[in-house]
Design a protein around this motif. Structure first.
Motif, PDB file in Angstrom:
ATOM      1  N   LEU A  45      63.152  93.149 110.656  1.00 44.98           N
ATOM      2  CA  LEU A  45      62.556  92.741 109.377  1.00 44.98           C
ATOM      3  C   LEU A  45      61.169  92.157 109.599  1.00 44.98           C
ATOM      4  CD1 LEU A  45      62.832  92.258 106.328  1.00 44.98           C
ATOM      5  CD2 LEU A  45      63.960  90.089 106.854  1.00 44.98           C
ATOM      6  N   GLN A  46      61.035  91.329 110.645  1.00 48.08           N
ATOM      7  CA  GLN A  46      59.745  90.729 110.949  1.00 48.08           C
ATOM      8  C   GLN A  46      58.724  91.792 111.366  1.00 48.08           C
ATOM      9  OE1 GLN A  46      59.983  87.494 113.710  1.00 48.08           O
ATOM     10  NE2 GLN A  46      57.806  87.036 113.614  1.00 48.08           N
ATOM     11  N   ASN A  47      59.155  92.774 112.144  1.00 43.30           N
ATOM     12  CA  ASN A  47      58.246  93.854 112.557  1.00 43.30           C
ATOM     13  C   ASN A  47      57.722  94.622 111.349  1.00 43.30           C
ATOM     14  OD1 ASN A  47      58.621  93.220 115.260  1.00 43.30           O
ATOM     15  ND2 ASN A  47      60.225  94.747 115.565  1.00 43.30           N
ATOM     16  N   GLN A  48      58.613  94.853 110.370  1.00 42.63           N
ATOM     17  CA  GLN A  48      58.190  95.593 109.187  1.00 42.63           C
ATOM     18  C   GLN A  48      57.160  94.813 108.388  1.00 42.63           C
ATOM     19  OE1 GLN A  48      58.498  98.612 108.019  1.00 42.63           O
ATOM     20  NE2 GLN A  48      57.279  98.017 106.251  1.00 42.63           N
ATOM     21  N   VAL A  49      57.406  93.508 108.210  1.00 42.32           N
ATOM     22  CA  VAL A  49      56.456  92.685 107.449  1.00 42.32           C
ATOM     23  C   VAL A  49      55.125  92.609 108.187  1.00 42.32           C
ATOM     24  CG1 VAL A  49      55.992  90.384 106.562  1.00 42.32           C
ATOM     25  CG2 VAL A  49      58.277  91.371 106.317  1.00 42.32           C
ATOM     26  N   GLN A  50      55.175  92.410 109.507  1.00 40.73           N
ATOM     27  CA  GLN A  50      53.933  92.319 110.273  1.00 40.73           C
ATOM     28  C   GLN A  50      53.183  93.640 110.297  1.00 40.73           C
ATOM     29  OE1 GLN A  50      55.176  90.762 114.080  1.00 40.73           O
ATOM     30  NE2 GLN A  50      55.015  88.645 113.401  1.00 40.73           N
ATOM     31  N   SER A  51      53.902  94.773 110.193  1.00 43.17           N
ATOM     32  CA  SER A  51      53.223  96.065 110.179  1.00 43.17           C
ATOM     33  C   SER A  51      52.355  96.217 108.939  1.00 43.17           C
ATOM     34  CB  SER A  51      54.248  97.200 110.240  1.00 43.17           C
ATOM     35  OG  SER A  51      54.970  97.314 109.016  1.00 43.17           O
ATOM     36  N   ASN A  52      52.687  95.470 107.868  1.00 48.77           N
ATOM     37  CA  ASN A  52      51.858  95.521 106.666  1.00 48.77           C
ATOM     38  C   ASN A  52      50.485  94.923 106.915  1.00 48.77           C
ATOM     39  OD1 ASN A  52      53.994  96.662 105.227  1.00 48.77           O
ATOM     40  ND2 ASN A  52      54.789  94.672 104.599  1.00 48.77           N
ATOM     41  N   VAL A  58      43.663  90.474 110.358  1.00 53.19           N
ATOM     42  CA  VAL A  58      44.439  89.335 109.863  1.00 53.19           C
ATOM     43  C   VAL A  58      43.516  88.213 109.400  1.00 53.19           C
ATOM     44  CG1 VAL A  58      46.112  87.556 110.530  1.00 53.19           C
ATOM     45  CG2 VAL A  58      46.425  89.907 111.295  1.00 53.19           C
ATOM     46  N   ASN A  59      42.354  88.092 110.040  1.00 54.55           N
ATOM     47  CA  ASN A  59      41.434  86.998 109.700  1.00 54.55           C
ATOM     48  C   ASN A  59      40.449  87.416 108.613  1.00 54.55           C
ATOM     49  OD1 ASN A  59      40.017  88.817 111.280  1.00 54.55           O
ATOM     50  ND2 ASN A  59      38.773  87.250 112.285  1.00 54.55           N
ATOM     51  N   ASN A 266      43.485  86.008 100.867  1.00 58.16           N
ATOM     52  CA  ASN A 266      43.193  85.478 102.202  1.00 58.16           C
ATOM     53  C   ASN A 266      44.305  85.933 103.137  1.00 58.16           C
ATOM     54  OD1 ASN A 266      42.899  83.862 104.531  1.00 58.16           O
ATOM     55  ND2 ASN A 266      41.907  82.237 103.372  1.00 58.16           N
ATOM     56  N   ASN A 267      44.046  86.950 103.948  1.00 56.30           N
ATOM     57  CA  ASN A 267      45.085  87.496 104.825  1.00 56.30           C
ATOM     58  C   ASN A 267      45.558  86.493 105.859  1.00 56.30           C
ATOM     59  OD1 ASN A 267      45.443  90.038 103.710  1.00 56.30           O
ATOM     60  ND2 ASN A 267      43.787  90.948 104.875  1.00 56.30           N
ATOM     61  N   LEU A 268      44.664  85.620 106.309  1.00 51.49           N
ATOM     62  CA  LEU A 268      45.051  84.632 107.309  1.00 51.49           C
ATOM     63  C   LEU A 268      46.061  83.648 106.729  1.00 51.49           C
ATOM     64  CD1 LEU A 268      44.503  83.808 110.226  1.00 51.49           C
ATOM     65  CD2 LEU A 268      42.712  82.282 109.409  1.00 51.49           C
ATOM     66  N   THR A 269      45.815  83.208 105.506  1.00 53.42           N
ATOM     67  CA  THR A 269      46.760  82.306 104.840  1.00 53.42           C
ATOM     68  C   THR A 269      48.089  82.998 104.590  1.00 53.42           C
ATOM     69  OG1 THR A 269      44.946  81.126 103.753  1.00 53.42           O
ATOM     70  CG2 THR A 269      47.134  80.874 102.801  1.00 53.42           C
ATOM     71  N   GLU A 270      48.031  84.249 104.127  1.00 54.06           N
ATOM     72  CA  GLU A 270      49.261  84.986 103.865  1.00 54.06           C
ATOM     73  C   GLU A 270      50.061  85.195 105.144  1.00 54.06           C
ATOM     74  OE1 GLU A 270      50.421  85.797 100.871  1.00 54.06           O
ATOM     75  OE2 GLU A 270      48.694  84.716 100.057  1.00 54.06           O
ATOM     76  N   PHE A 271      49.357  85.538 106.226  1.00 52.95           N
ATOM     77  CA  PHE A 271      50.040  85.756 107.501  1.00 52.95           C
ATOM     78  C   PHE A 271      50.678  84.463 107.995  1.00 52.95           C
ATOM     79  CE2 PHE A 271      50.235  86.193 112.143  1.00 52.95           C
ATOM     80  CZ  PHE A 271      50.895  87.405 112.260  1.00 52.95           C
ATOM     81  N   HIS A 272      49.993  83.343 107.793  1.00 57.76           N
ATOM     82  CA  HIS A 272      50.547  82.041 108.200  1.00 57.76           C
ATOM     83  C   HIS A 272      51.809  81.722 107.402  1.00 57.76           C
ATOM     84  CE1 HIS A 272      50.618  77.933 109.660  1.00 57.76           C
ATOM     85  NE2 HIS A 272      50.620  77.486 108.423  1.00 57.76           N
ATOM     86  N   LYS A 273      51.799  82.012 106.117  1.00 58.70           N
ATOM     87  CA  LYS A 273      52.985  81.759 105.286  1.00 58.70           C
ATOM     88  C   LYS A 273      54.153  82.629 105.751  1.00 58.70           C
ATOM     89  CE  LYS A 273      50.462  80.467 101.077  1.00 58.70           C
ATOM     90  NZ  LYS A 273      50.135  80.878  99.684  1.00 58.70           N
ATOM     91  N   TYR A 279      59.851  81.863 110.944  1.00 58.42           N
ATOM     92  CA  TYR A 279      60.261  80.779 111.837  1.00 58.42           C
ATOM     93  C   TYR A 279      61.549  80.140 111.326  1.00 58.42           C
ATOM     94  CZ  TYR A 279      60.114  76.334 114.353  1.00 58.42           C
ATOM     95  OH  TYR A 279      60.438  75.242 115.123  1.00 58.42           O
ATOM     96  N   VAL A 280      61.594  79.905 110.003  1.00 57.92           N
ATOM     97  CA  VAL A 280      62.800  79.328 109.389  1.00 57.92           C
ATOM     98  C   VAL A 280      63.956  80.324 109.466  1.00 57.92           C
ATOM     99  CG1 VAL A 280      63.799  78.468 107.233  1.00 57.92           C
ATOM    100  CG2 VAL A 280      61.463  77.832 107.871  1.00 57.92           C
TER     101      VAL A 280
END
Length: 412
Positions: A45-52, A58-59, A266-273, A279-280
């Protein structure tokens, strides 16, 4: 640990209690199997979200004009904002802004593109040179558009690998230096690129933005402003974003608090969220997985307690014949070690095998991509399970060691 007679004795004990041994092993294997599957599917699931985020830097921060929704400085709401090349130049001067590009879209989503007798429909983007870094474009042949192309409004184009294959794949020609006709205008191909954004990105044609603006009478209009913020932190990117919003509000005379005047991503903010969410999620998966393993370990302890109770006479005879408490404890712990180690390994193999199978049969989709688990984490989980199994067997072992031989014989 290496005395063969003792291990033969343990195997004989387990053989005489096949059902109990099988159920104990199944509970242990199921616990480690569920942990591996939970971690693997969570990673998928994380790989799929990060592939977006793989397609874009990212910055990066993307700004699109909208319509004003509140009155400001005597101006009525509902004004449609339009970015221009002057906004692009003003954006370049803001501290912290790294690579900058505008985007200009010619009317229509795609265009008929011709080369010789062949034609096809493809997307066309007109941008600045900084767009290469914003889209993480990789040049495989030739070059990207440059500042000279922008200044001189050159009729040049950079094409995706899929367009190269479509027009030049059969002939094997080198596309560099050849021309394409887009809406009646000929453009010289100066580069070919690939992109991690998928097949759709490989079917795009990149033009110098000033060339497209002149060719299609846009008079310096921009539809997008995009820029990167280097290695800025999340808080720094938000500060730069605020400065850009204030600059645009001043130039276009709209309220800085107007939520609809411009739209900012802001892709950096979105990626951080997203990273915080996963993490949770990972913590939750570990809690569930460890809970499953704990239940398995408790099951091992309970079954060994039953085993000790059933073998009270046997243990009493052993002690009457001279077996020490230490040897009794070691015998029970070895049984626990054998069952948990073998069952844990089988559960590990089953979990990893199923994840590999799913990775091979599940095509790219919007939910799961390449489900897998870190092998070191998986092995660490098995080691933890074995140690926990040993600890779980310690209580039954201590009870076995404390059996009074005379009381055990009387129990018979």
């Amino acid at each position: 640990m290496l005395v063969l007679d003792r291990w033969q004795e343990i195997f004989e004990t387990l053989r005489r209690n096949k059902m109990r041994t099988a159920l104990t092993g199944l509970s242990v294997a199921w616990g480690i199997f569920m942990l591996i599957m939970l971690l693997g599917m969570g990673a998928g699931l994380q790989n799929q979200v990060q592939s977006n985020f793989a397609d874009d830097a990212v910055n990066s921060i993307w700004v699109r004009p909208g319509r004003t929704s509140v009155p400001f400085a005597g101006l009525k709401p509902g004004r449609k904002l339009r970015f221009t090349n002057d906004d692009f130049e003003a954006l370049r001067r803001i501290p912290g802004v790294e690579h900058v590009s505008g985007r200009f879209y010619m009317y229509g989503a795609s265009y008929t593109v011709n080369h010789g007798a062949k034609s096809g429909s493809f997307d066309v983007r007109s941008v600045h040179p900084g767009h290469q870094y914003l889209e993480k474009t990789i040049i495989t042949s030739g070059r990207y558009i440059n500042e000279k192309d922008i200044a001189e409004r050159r009729k040049v184009a950079v094409i995706g690998a899929a367009i190269e294959e479509f027009f030049f794949g059969e002939s094997g020609e080198d596309p560099i230096g050849k021309s394409l006709r887009v809406r009646g205008i000929h453009y010289k191909i100066v580069g070919v690129f690939i992109d991690e954004g998928g097949e759709g990105e490989l079917q795009k044609i990149i033009l110098p933005i000033t060339t497209a603006q002149r060719a299609y009478s846009a008079h310096g209009q921009l539809h997008h402003l995009l820029f990167t913020v280097g290695d800025a932190s999340v808080s720094d990117s938000e500060r730069i974003q605020a400065e850009v919003e204030a600059m645009l509000a001043k130039r276009h005379k709209f309220s800085p608090d107007d939520p609809r005047a411009i739209r900012v991503r802001n892709n950096l903010t979105e990626f951080h969220k997203i990273s915080q969410i996963f993490y949770v999620i990972n913590i939750f998966l570990w809690v569930v997985g460890i809970g499953t393993i704990t239940a398995s370990v408790v099951g091992v302890s309970n079954i060994l307690l039953i085993s000790v109770a059933e073998r009270t006479v046997e243990i009493g005879v052993r002690k009457a014949l001279g077996a020490t408490p230490t040897s009794i404890v070691a015998m029970i712990l070895k049984e626990s070690l054998l069952v948990t180690a073998v069952a844990g390994y089988l559960g590990l193999i089953a979990g990893i095998g199923l994840l590999e199978f799913l990775s091979s049969v599940i095509s790219d989709n919007d939910y799961i991509r390449n489900p897998q688990v870190d092998l070191s984490v998986a092995i660490g989980a098995v080691v933890l399970l074995v140690v926990s199994g040993m600890l779980a067997g310690f209580i039954p072992a201590r009870r076995a060691a404390s059996i009074n031989p005379i009381a055990a014989l009387r129990n018979e």
